[in-house]
Scaffold this motif. Structure first.
Motif, PDB file in Angstrom:
ATOM      1  N   SER A  35       0.828  -1.206   0.000  1.00  0.00           N
ATOM      2  CA  SER A  35       0.000   0.000   0.000  1.00  0.00           C
ATOM      3  C   SER A  35       0.862   1.256   0.000  1.00  0.00           C
ATOM      4  O   SER A  35       0.553   2.249  -0.683  1.00  0.00           O
ATOM      5  N   ALA A  36       1.958   1.207   0.744  1.00  0.00           N
ATOM      6  CA  ALA A  36       2.861   2.358   0.789  1.00  0.00           C
ATOM      7  C   ALA A  36       3.513   2.604  -0.566  1.00  0.00           C
ATOM      8  O   ALA A  36       3.704   3.757  -0.995  1.00  0.00           O
ATOM      9  N   THR A  37       3.850   1.521  -1.271  1.00  0.00           N
ATOM     10  CA  THR A  37       4.459   1.645  -2.609  1.00  0.00           C
ATOM     11  C   THR A  37       3.483   2.290  -3.584  1.00  0.00           C
ATOM     12  O   THR A  37       3.846   3.181  -4.367  1.00  0.00           O
ATOM     13  N   VAL A  38       2.221   1.803  -3.538  1.00  0.00           N
ATOM     14  CA  VAL A  38       1.205   2.375  -4.421  1.00  0.00           C
ATOM     15  C   VAL A  38       0.998   3.858  -4.104  1.00  0.00           C
ATOM     16  O   VAL A  38       0.906   4.697  -4.997  1.00  0.00           O
ATOM     17  N   LYS A  39       0.931   4.168  -2.812  1.00  0.00           N
ATOM     18  CA  LYS A  39       0.746   5.557  -2.394  1.00  0.00           C
ATOM     19  C   LYS A  39       1.915   6.425  -2.844  1.00  0.00           C
ATOM     20  O   LYS A  39       1.718   7.555  -3.323  1.00  0.00           O
ATOM     21  N   GLN A  40       3.110   5.898  -2.718  1.00  0.00           N
ATOM     22  CA  GLN A  40       4.300   6.648  -3.133  1.00  0.00           C
ATOM     23  C   GLN A  40       4.268   6.912  -4.634  1.00  0.00           C
ATOM     24  O   GLN A  40       4.602   8.007  -5.089  1.00  0.00           O
ATOM     25  N   ASP A  41       3.885   5.917  -5.428  1.00  0.00           N
ATOM     26  CA  ASP A  41       3.775   6.094  -6.883  1.00  0.00           C
ATOM     27  C   ASP A  41       2.721   7.147  -7.219  1.00  0.00           C
ATOM     28  O   ASP A  41       2.905   7.979  -8.125  1.00  0.00           O
ATOM     29  N   GLN A  42       1.605   7.098  -6.489  1.00  0.00           N
ATOM     30  CA  GLN A  42       0.536   8.052  -6.748  1.00  0.00           C
ATOM     31  C   GLN A  42       0.995   9.484  -6.465  1.00  0.00           C
ATOM     32  O   GLN A  42       0.720  10.403  -7.243  1.00  0.00           O
ATOM     33  N   VAL A  43       1.664   9.658  -5.358  1.00  0.00           N
ATOM     34  CA  VAL A  43       2.143  11.001  -5.005  1.00  0.00           C
ATOM     35  C   VAL A  43       3.150  11.510  -6.034  1.00  0.00           C
ATOM     36  O   VAL A  43       3.094  12.664  -6.480  1.00  0.00           O
ATOM     37  N   LYS A  44       4.095  10.613  -6.420  1.00  0.00           N
ATOM     38  CA  LYS A  44       5.129  11.016  -7.373  1.00  0.00           C
ATOM     39  C   LYS A  44       4.525  11.390  -8.724  1.00  0.00           C
ATOM     40  O   LYS A  44       4.793  12.461  -9.278  1.00  0.00           O
ATOM     41  N   VAL A  45       3.689  10.492  -9.254  1.00  0.00           N
ATOM     42  CA  VAL A  45       3.098  10.738 -10.573  1.00  0.00           C
ATOM     43  C   VAL A  45       2.068  11.861 -10.515  1.00  0.00           C
ATOM     44  O   VAL A  45       2.024  12.754 -11.370  1.00  0.00           O
ATOM     45  N   GLY A  46       1.217  11.812  -9.495  1.00  0.00           N
ATOM     46  CA  GLY A  46       0.152  12.821  -9.390  1.00  0.00           C
ATOM     47  C   GLY A  46       0.697  14.224  -9.277  1.00  0.00           C
ATOM     48  O   GLY A  46       0.215  15.147  -9.951  1.00  0.00           O
ATOM     49  N   SER A  47       1.684  14.441  -8.432  1.00  0.00           N
ATOM     50  CA  SER A  47       2.254  15.780  -8.269  1.00  0.00           C
ATOM     51  C   SER A  47       2.963  16.237  -9.544  1.00  0.00           C
ATOM     52  O   SER A  47       2.893  17.410  -9.918  1.00  0.00           O
ATOM     53  N   ALA A  48       3.660  15.298 -10.232  1.00  0.00           N
ATOM     54  CA  ALA A  48       4.371  15.662 -11.458  1.00  0.00           C
ATOM     55  C   ALA A  48       3.403  16.036 -12.579  1.00  0.00           C
ATOM     56  O   ALA A  48       3.583  17.045 -13.275  1.00  0.00           O
ATOM     57  N   VAL A  49       2.354  15.219 -12.752  1.00  0.00           N
ATOM     58  CA  VAL A  49       1.373  15.482 -13.814  1.00  0.00           C
ATOM     59  C   VAL A  49       0.637  16.795 -13.544  1.00  0.00           C
ATOM     60  O   VAL A  49       0.482  17.647 -14.430  1.00  0.00           O
ATOM     61  N   SER A  50       0.173  16.963 -12.296  1.00  0.00           N
ATOM     62  CA  SER A  50      -0.519  18.207 -11.943  1.00  0.00           C
ATOM     63  C   SER A  50       0.403  19.409 -12.114  1.00  0.00           C
ATOM     64  O   SER A  50      -0.005  20.464 -12.622  1.00  0.00           O
ATOM     65  N   GLY A  51       1.666  19.256 -11.717  1.00  0.00           N
ATOM     66  CA  GLY A  51       2.624  20.352 -11.839  1.00  0.00           C
ATOM     67  C   GLY A  51       2.913  20.714 -13.277  1.00  0.00           C
ATOM     68  O   GLY A  51       3.024  21.894 -13.620  1.00  0.00           O
ATOM     69  N   ILE A  52       3.058  19.694 -14.143  1.00  0.00           N
ATOM     70  CA  ILE A  52       3.318  19.962 -15.558  1.00  0.00           C
ATOM     71  C   ILE A  52       2.161  20.722 -16.189  1.00  0.00           C
ATOM     72  O   ILE A  52       2.355  21.682 -16.938  1.00  0.00           O
ATOM     73  N   ILE A  53       0.929  20.294 -15.875  1.00  0.00           N
ATOM     74  CA  ILE A  53      -0.239  20.970 -16.435  1.00  0.00           C
ATOM     75  C   ILE A  53      -0.288  22.423 -15.961  1.00  0.00           C
ATOM     76  O   ILE A  53      -0.490  23.346 -16.748  1.00  0.00           O
ATOM     77  N   MET A  54      -0.093  22.625 -14.655  1.00  0.00           N
ATOM     78  CA  MET A  54      -0.130  23.992 -14.128  1.00  0.00           C
ATOM     79  C   MET A  54       1.023  24.821 -14.677  1.00  0.00           C
ATOM     80  O   MET A  54       0.863  26.016 -14.957  1.00  0.00           O
ATOM     81  N   PHE A  55       2.204  24.214 -14.850  1.00  0.00           N
ATOM     82  CA  PHE A  55       3.348  24.926 -15.402  1.00  0.00           C
ATOM     83  C   PHE A  55       3.037  25.386 -16.825  1.00  0.00           C
ATOM     84  O   PHE A  55       3.325  26.525 -17.205  1.00  0.00           O
ATOM     85  N   GLN A  56       2.432  24.530 -17.630  1.00  0.00           N
ATOM     86  CA  GLN A  56       2.036  24.919 -18.981  1.00  0.00           C
ATOM     87  C   GLN A  56       1.049  26.080 -18.948  1.00  0.00           C
ATOM     88  O   GLN A  56       1.166  27.040 -19.726  1.00  0.00           O
ATOM     89  N   VAL A  57       0.075  25.989 -18.063  1.00  0.00           N
ATOM     90  CA  VAL A  57      -0.957  27.018 -17.972  1.00  0.00           C
ATOM     91  C   VAL A  57      -0.355  28.364 -17.574  1.00  0.00           C
ATOM     92  O   VAL A  57      -0.660  29.407 -18.176  1.00  0.00           O
ATOM     93  N   ILE A  58       0.507  28.367 -16.566  1.00  0.00           N
ATOM     94  CA  ILE A  58       1.103  29.624 -16.092  1.00  0.00           C
ATOM     95  C   ILE A  58       2.022  30.236 -17.146  1.00  0.00           C
ATOM     96  O   ILE A  58       2.012  31.455 -17.377  1.00  0.00           O
ATOM     97  N   LEU A  59       2.828  29.388 -17.814  1.00  0.00           N
ATOM     98  CA  LEU A  59       3.727  29.911 -18.842  1.00  0.00           C
ATOM     99  C   LEU A  59       2.941  30.485 -20.022  1.00  0.00           C
ATOM    100  O   LEU A  59       3.338  31.510 -20.597  1.00  0.00           O
ATOM    101  N   LEU A  60       1.836  29.842 -20.379  1.00  0.00           N
ATOM    102  CA  LEU A  60       1.003  30.384 -21.453  1.00  0.00           C
ATOM    103  C   LEU A  60       0.334  31.691 -21.023  1.00  0.00           C
ATOM    104  O   LEU A  60       0.136  32.587 -21.839  1.00  0.00           O
ATOM    105  N   SER A  61       0.005  31.800 -19.747  1.00  0.00           N
ATOM    106  CA  SER A  61      -0.551  33.063 -19.245  1.00  0.00           C
ATOM    107  C   SER A  61       0.496  34.169 -19.336  1.00  0.00           C
ATOM    108  O   SER A  61       0.184  35.320 -19.659  1.00  0.00           O
ATOM    109  N   LEU A  62       1.747  33.819 -19.050  1.00  0.00           N
ATOM    110  CA  LEU A  62       2.835  34.788 -19.168  1.00  0.00           C
ATOM    111  C   LEU A  62       3.044  35.190 -20.624  1.00  0.00           C
ATOM    112  O   LEU A  62       3.259  36.373 -20.934  1.00  0.00           O
ATOM    113  N   MET A  63       2.961  34.211 -21.531  1.00  0.00           N
ATOM    114  CA  MET A  63       3.050  34.523 -22.962  1.00  0.00           C
ATOM    115  C   MET A  63       1.921  35.470 -23.367  1.00  0.00           C
ATOM    116  O   MET A  63       2.126  36.411 -24.148  1.00  0.00           O
TER     117      MET A  63
END
Length: 598
Positions: free
Chosen positions: A381-409
């Motif tokens: 369960s800890a392994t699954v949770k760790q994978d979820q946190v790693k992937v979830g934060s990265a995916v959410s961060g990439i999407i938000m990073f794209q959105v913010i950079l496009l707002s700056l553009m």
């Protein structure tokens, strides 16, 4: 004839009425060249803008060829030309391109031959033919003033108003400009009024109007100016004005103006009798043999011109295509802006891909069968949770990073788009430019930038960190990137249209983008009391939320494990971002139609 009867322009200052122009009454006949002079702050430019219709008169009336402008509407754009002190041309364009654009925006021509003929004629009249291929940015001060005149002469105005067009010039250039204005007043009965602080070369004018604190202190022949003020040198006129109040000067002028106006009439009669070729009181203006041949040629051309043909303003589509073509030409010639756009488009997506490794990670699944070993079960369960946190934060961060950079553009796209060229736009609008055509050209130009930036951001990032969505997930992600870029571009364009200066628009747009990330709630959840107020205005949240909602179920659950902000339905996100686009365009429309002449 131009006639002013008791014209006043009043403003409120500290709760009291202040007359910047106070009961000015003058008559200016056809073919007349008049200087408006006076100390700083005496109302010269204010009077000129009142004549132009930029300042509505508070009292009195203006008449143009017997028509009451106060009751029957302002002058037609083709009847009047206004040359401001500032440059009204774009630096990257050539002289010929500037005059061509002015002609296409102000005059509806039958064919290319008529267009070229009109351009060549005004270039020759203003002495710019030899430098037609030079860019505006390399012109001298005197050449820029000639270009400003040329851009006004394309519509053959009968009334030409010039505001401090000789300021900052060397004596030779100043005299050349004054002589050019004199020559222009001798063609087609054109009236030329020139505001100037300088008291040099007054002998080249037909009459001098001296203002003092908004009132007429003198209006008569230049050779009678010193006599009237009882001074030996013209430079002593301004100190002399300070010895009495403006009321006394005005009262004195009303008593003594008769003989001076009689002298003006006699000079006018002599000028007409001489054929309008030169002023009899200025021997140096006697034309040379070459000038006489040119004048005879001008007369022949005038006879061939159709009489009574009114200059018509081009339609919406003609102005739109001219503006759009000019905007792209300026964009590609402005190397600084071009390189900045390329650097942003190419480098920003590279920054996003730095987080690709975690986003591409796999999320382990829990076993279907229950393990008898509790320790192993907890470890899994800890392994699954760790994978979820790693992937979830990265995916959410990439999407938000794209959105913010496009707002700056988006902010970079449009924050200065209108405010940065406000003086030129207001001047062209005064000359007959339709605000709708102007705004449509801006929207079309910016839409191309939005498409290029958003599509490249989505496609490039997807090559290294594929969007982990379900059916149609990547397509939905592209739509949200387009909408957030388009929404912020439209809002910043609206800000640019409403602000008076580019600095104000840029600062406000930067603040708007800067608050997108903290107020989106994608990093830290906001208190519910604040979230309900701010969320509708935060484009970044709706683009991020819509894209996250398009993720495949397993990745979506992983994202939800690392955020505490609710995710809105995709349809709601689309409607909200569409509203942002509409709100920005409405603000831009209001700003472009509003009078903001400085």
């Amino acid at each position: 004839m131009l006639e002013l009867k008791e014209v006043s322009f009043t403003i409120k200052k500290d709760g009291e009425d202040v007359n910047l122009v106070d009961k000015v009454s003058i008559n200016v006949p056809r073919g007349h060249f008049m200087a408006i002079v006076g100390p700083s702050g005496c109302g010269k430019t204010t009077l000129l803008k009142t004549i132009a219709g930029l300042n509505p008169e508070s009292a009195g009336a203006l008449f143009w060829e017997g028509r009451n402008l106060s009751e029957e509407g302002d002058l037609d754009p083709s009847e009047i030309g206004y040359v401001p002190q500032f440059s009204i041309a774009y630096d990257p364009l050539t002289v010929d391109e500037s005059v061509e654009a002015a002609t296409r925006l102000r005059v509806r021509t039958r064919d290319t031959e008529e267009l070229d003929g009109r351009i060549d004629r005004v270039l020759e009249e203003t002495g710019l033919t030899a430098i037609a291929d030079r860019q505006v940015k390399v012109l001298s001060g005197g050449q820029k003033r000639r270009l400003g005149l040329a851009m006004e002469l394309v519509s053959d105005p009968k009334l030409l108003l010039c505001d401090e067009v000789t300021s900052g010039l060397d004596p030779r250039s100043e005299r050349e400009i004054v002589r050019l204005l004199h020559d222009l007043s001798r063609r087609e009965g054109r009236i030329v009024l020139s505001v100037t602080h300088s008291l040099a070369h007054l002998e080249l004018y037909d009459s001098i109007l001296v203002l003092h604190e908004g009132r007429v202190a003198y209006h008569g022949p230049p050779d009678q100016l010193n006599h009237y003020f009882s001074v030996h040198d013209t430079e002593e006129v301004y100190p002399k004005l300070a010895t009495q109040t403006s009321e006394r000067w005005q009262s004195s002028w009303m008593k003594h103006r008769g003989p001076y106006y009689s002298k003006l009439d006699r000079n006018r009669t002599k000028l007409v009798d001489s054929g309008g070729l030169h002023l009899p009181v200025v021997p140096e203006l006697v034309p040379t043999a070459e000038e006489e041949r040119d004048q005879e040629k001008d007369k022949e051309q005038e006879k061939e011109k159709p009489q009574g043909e009114k200059i018509r303003t081009p339609g919406f589509f003609a102005q739109f295509t001219t503006l759009l073509s000019r905007r792209w030409r300026i964009f590609f010639r402005d190397r600084g802006q071009l390189f900045l756009q390329l650097a942003i488009i190419l480098c920003f997506p590279v920054l996003v891909t730095l987080f690709k490794d975690n986003a591409n990670g796999q999320i382990a699944n829990l076993s279907d069968t229950r393990k008898t070993n509790i320790e192993a079960d907890i470890r899994e369960s800890a392994t699954v949770k760790q994978d979820q946190v790693k992937v979830g934060s990265a995916v959410s961060g990439i999407i938000m990073f794209q959105v913010i950079l496009l707002s700056l553009m988006a902010s970079n796209n449009s924050a200065r788009e209108i405010a940065g060229e406000r003086p030129i736009f207001e001047k062209e609008k005064f000359g007959g430019l339709r605000p709708t055509a102007y705004l449509a050209s801006k929207i079309t130009f910016l839409a191309c930038l939005v498409l290029a930036q958003s599509l490249w951001m989505a496609v490039f990032v997807n090559l290294f960190a594929p969007f982990r969505g379900g059916a149609g997930g990547f397509e939905s992600h592209i739509i949200f990137l387009l909408l957030v870029n388009g929404g912020m571009t439209a809002i910043c364009l609206g800000i640019s249209a409403l602000m008076r200066t580019a600095e104000q628009a840029s600062l406000l747009s930067i603040y708007l983008v800067g608050f997108q990330l903290p107020l989106s709630g994608a990093v830290l959840a906001l208190p519910s009391s604040i979230e309900g107020i701010t969320r509708p205005f935060i484009s970044a949240y709706w683009a991020w939320s819509g894209s996250v909602g398009a993720l495949e179920p397993k990745v979506l659950e992983a994202v939800k494990t690392v955020i505490s902000t609710s995710i809105s339905a995709q349809q709601t996100c689309i409607y909200t971002l569409g509203f942002h686009v509409a709100a920005g365009l409405i603000a831009a429309w209001i700003g472009t139609r509003r009078h903001q002449w400085d």
